[in-house]
Write a protein that holds these residues in place. Structure first.
Motif, mmCIF file in Angstrom:
data_model
loop_
_atom_site.group_PDB
_atom_site.id
_atom_site.type_symbol
_atom_site.label_atom_id
_atom_site.label_comp_id
_atom_site.label_asym_id
_atom_site.label_seq_id
_atom_site.Cartn_x
_atom_site.Cartn_y
_atom_site.Cartn_z
ATOM 1 N N ARG A 183 -11.877 -6.396 -16.683
ATOM 2 C CA ARG A 183 -11.102 -5.360 -17.343
ATOM 3 C C ARG A 183 -10.598 -4.277 -16.393
ATOM 4 O O ARG A 183 -9.657 -3.558 -16.731
ATOM 5 C CB ARG A 183 -11.936 -4.726 -18.453
ATOM 6 C CG ARG A 183 -12.107 -5.650 -19.642
ATOM 7 C CD ARG A 183 -12.987 -5.061 -20.716
ATOM 8 N NE ARG A 183 -12.972 -5.920 -21.897
ATOM 9 C CZ ARG A 183 -13.825 -5.792 -22.906
ATOM 10 N NH1 ARG A 183 -14.747 -4.849 -22.881
ATOM 11 N NH2 ARG A 183 -13.731 -6.607 -23.942
ATOM 12 N N ALA A 184 -11.201 -4.146 -15.221
ATOM 13 C CA ALA A 184 -10.746 -3.127 -14.278
ATOM 14 C C ALA A 184 -9.355 -3.425 -13.737
ATOM 15 O O ALA A 184 -8.744 -2.570 -13.102
ATOM 16 C CB ALA A 184 -11.741 -2.996 -13.120
ATOM 17 N N LEU A 185 -8.844 -4.633 -13.988
ATOM 18 C CA LEU A 185 -7.492 -4.979 -13.556
ATOM 19 C C LEU A 185 -6.424 -4.459 -14.516
ATOM 20 O O LEU A 185 -5.235 -4.627 -14.272
ATOM 21 C CB LEU A 185 -7.358 -6.508 -13.444
ATOM 22 C CG LEU A 185 -8.283 -7.206 -12.451
ATOM 23 C CD1 LEU A 185 -8.083 -8.719 -12.516
ATOM 24 C CD2 LEU A 185 -8.040 -6.704 -11.039
ATOM 25 N N GLY A 213 0.630 -5.856 -9.005
ATOM 26 C CA GLY A 213 -0.521 -4.992 -9.237
ATOM 27 C C GLY A 213 -1.784 -5.538 -8.601
ATOM 28 O O GLY A 213 -2.557 -4.790 -7.980
ATOM 29 N N ILE A 214 -2.010 -6.837 -8.734
ATOM 30 C CA ILE A 214 -3.197 -7.454 -8.128
ATOM 31 C C ILE A 214 -3.134 -7.358 -6.609
ATOM 32 O O ILE A 214 -4.157 -7.141 -5.939
ATOM 33 C CB ILE A 214 -3.323 -8.920 -8.589
ATOM 34 C CG1 ILE A 214 -3.618 -8.974 -10.087
ATOM 35 C CG2 ILE A 214 -4.425 -9.641 -7.802
ATOM 36 C CD1 ILE A 214 -3.573 -10.377 -10.673
ATOM 37 N N SER A 215 -1.938 -7.503 -6.035
ATOM 38 C CA SER A 215 -1.781 -7.400 -4.586
ATOM 39 C C SER A 215 -2.144 -6.010 -4.092
ATOM 40 O O SER A 215 -2.806 -5.847 -3.056
ATOM 41 C CB SER A 215 -0.346 -7.738 -4.180
ATOM 42 O OG SER A 215 -0.043 -9.079 -4.471
ATOM 43 N N VAL A 216 -1.704 -4.990 -4.822
ATOM 44 C CA VAL A 216 -2.052 -3.611 -4.451
ATOM 45 C C VAL A 216 -3.563 -3.408 -4.534
ATOM 46 O O VAL A 216 -4.182 -2.823 -3.635
ATOM 47 C CB VAL A 216 -1.314 -2.603 -5.357
ATOM 48 C CG1 VAL A 216 -1.824 -1.184 -5.115
ATOM 49 C CG2 VAL A 216 0.188 -2.667 -5.115
ATOM 50 N N LYS A 222 -9.623 -4.513 0.212
ATOM 51 C CA LYS A 222 -9.831 -4.835 1.630
ATOM 52 C C LYS A 222 -10.128 -3.587 2.428
ATOM 53 O O LYS A 222 -10.973 -3.591 3.327
ATOM 54 C CB LYS A 222 -8.585 -5.533 2.184
ATOM 55 C CG LYS A 222 -8.405 -6.962 1.700
ATOM 56 C CD LYS A 222 -9.478 -7.893 2.240
ATOM 57 C CE LYS A 222 -9.272 -8.188 3.720
ATOM 58 N NZ LYS A 222 -10.231 -9.198 4.218
ATOM 59 N N ARG A 223 -9.424 -2.496 2.129
ATOM 60 C CA ARG A 223 -9.683 -1.242 2.838
ATOM 61 C C ARG A 223 -11.090 -0.738 2.553
ATOM 62 O O ARG A 223 -11.749 -0.168 3.425
ATOM 63 C CB ARG A 223 -8.657 -0.186 2.423
ATOM 64 C CG ARG A 223 -7.259 -0.410 2.980
ATOM 65 C CD ARG A 223 -6.361 0.757 2.672
ATOM 66 N NE ARG A 223 -6.846 1.971 3.296
ATOM 67 C CZ ARG A 223 -6.358 3.184 3.062
ATOM 68 N NH1 ARG A 223 -5.370 3.339 2.190
ATOM 69 N NH2 ARG A 223 -6.850 4.228 3.682
ATOM 70 N N ALA A 276 -0.428 -10.995 0.040
ATOM 71 C CA ALA A 276 -0.311 -9.794 -0.782
ATOM 72 C C ALA A 276 0.992 -9.052 -0.477
ATOM 73 O O ALA A 276 1.725 -8.650 -1.391
ATOM 74 C CB ALA A 276 -1.507 -8.880 -0.558
ATOM 75 N N TRP A 277 1.297 -8.877 0.806
ATOM 76 C CA TRP A 277 2.524 -8.167 1.172
ATOM 77 C C TRP A 277 3.771 -8.959 0.776
ATOM 78 O O TRP A 277 4.778 -8.388 0.340
ATOM 79 C CB TRP A 277 2.544 -7.862 2.672
ATOM 80 C CG TRP A 277 1.685 -6.688 3.033
ATOM 81 C CD1 TRP A 277 0.532 -6.684 3.764
ATOM 82 C CD2 TRP A 277 1.914 -5.319 2.655
ATOM 83 N NE1 TRP A 277 0.022 -5.429 3.880
ATOM 84 C CE2 TRP A 277 0.852 -4.559 3.213
ATOM 85 C CE3 TRP A 277 2.886 -4.663 1.921
ATOM 86 C CZ2 TRP A 277 0.757 -3.176 3.046
ATOM 87 C CZ3 TRP A 277 2.793 -3.295 1.750
ATOM 88 C CH2 TRP A 277 1.742 -2.571 2.307
#
Length: 281
Positions: free
Chosen positions: A96-98, A154-157, A163-164, A252-253
């Motif tokens: 759900r956090a997505l 959104g998932i890519s962001v 990752k950070r 992702a990019w």
């Protein structure tokens, strides 16, 4: 109650969904995420009723066409499709956090459709080029693809944020409830594949419709050209991931770039370039 009122109410309901999902993620409080999911489902039902009511109003006015004929109606459908795809996805994977990005995208689409001075929300008769049985098939398939690409964005962001958070730059509030980076990468791939299949069907149905309306399957109209550019970008992403072994940040990019092309195909072409699809404003 008119469809315009109900759909305007949907705008604020999606804002509530966004606040609930975002608050639940930031404060790491799962009941808020559950409330966001319930609010999202309720809002989707309300929006579905609004779309159905608008369709009925079109029949009463003597037009009788599906509410998919202009920018207002396509934005409404896009926000609806985003939440349908996301809620099914959320039910499948239990993450759900997505929900922050889907609810935010749906809110922004509805807010722009409902309150922008550039968009006419009135029900209007179809222009001759749109009087075809292909209208529903073409618009729905294209926007199912676009909506899946919005979720992929959104998932890519979120993937890059995740990752950070695991690379010496902790962001516990943003990343605590998110799935791991490998899961996000897999979710992104699934969403791109889903969107690519629907966009492909949308381009095919559009070509058949174009031949019926204008006597040619492809005319290199700006909308057609940018749809093809978008298709090639996502085709390159799938090729790079499946055959070249690309994963992680590069995918992702590339997904983010692809969604930029989606936005230009929809907004940029409509407002900056003229062509056979200019009636879609």
């Amino acid at each position: 109650m008119t469809s315009s009122f109900l759909l305007s109410l949907t705008t604020f309901a999606y804002l509530l969904c966004t606040v609930l999902y975002l608050s639940g993620t930031i404060f790491r409080y799962k009941p808020l995420l559950g409330a966001g999911a319930i609010a999202g489902a309720a809002t989707l039902l309300m929006q579905t009723a609004g779309i159905g009511l608008r369709w009925m109003e079109s029949y009463r006015m003597g037009y009788g066409h599906a509410p998919l004929s202009n920018m207002y109606e396509s934005l409404v459908f896009a926000s609806w499709a985003i939440m349908v795809i996301y809620l099914v996805f959320e039910w499948r994977v239990g993450q759900r956090a997505l929900g922050v990005f889907p609810s935010l995208f749906s809110f922004l689409a509805m807010a722009y459709a409902s309150f922008s001075k550039d968009i006419d929300s009135k029900i209007q008769p179809l222009v001759p080029a749109l009087k075809s049985n292909w209208l529903i098939a073409h618009v729905m398939t294209c926007f199912l693809g676009y909506s899946a690409f919005a979720l992929s964005f959104g998932i890519s962001v979120l993937y890059l944020i995740r990752k950070r958070s695991t690379a010496g730059n902790p962001q516990p509030q943003a990343g605590a409830l998110l799935p791991g980076a490998s899961q996000l990468e897999w979710f992104n791939y699934q969403m791109v594949l889903f969107g690519f299949l629907w966009l492909s069907v949308g381009i095919i149905t559009g070509s058949i419709w174009a031949n019926s309306a204008w006597g040619t399957y492809w005319s290199w109209d700006p909308k057609e050209t940018w749809s093809l550019i978008t298709w090639f970008i996502y085709a390159a992403l799938l090729h790079a991931r499946n055959l070249q072994g690309w994963k992680g940040e590069r995918v992702a990019w590339l997904s983010i770039i692809g969604f930029g092309c989606v936005l230009f195909t929809y907004f940029g072409v409509n407002f900056l370039l003229s062509g056979l699809h200019s009636y879609a404003r």
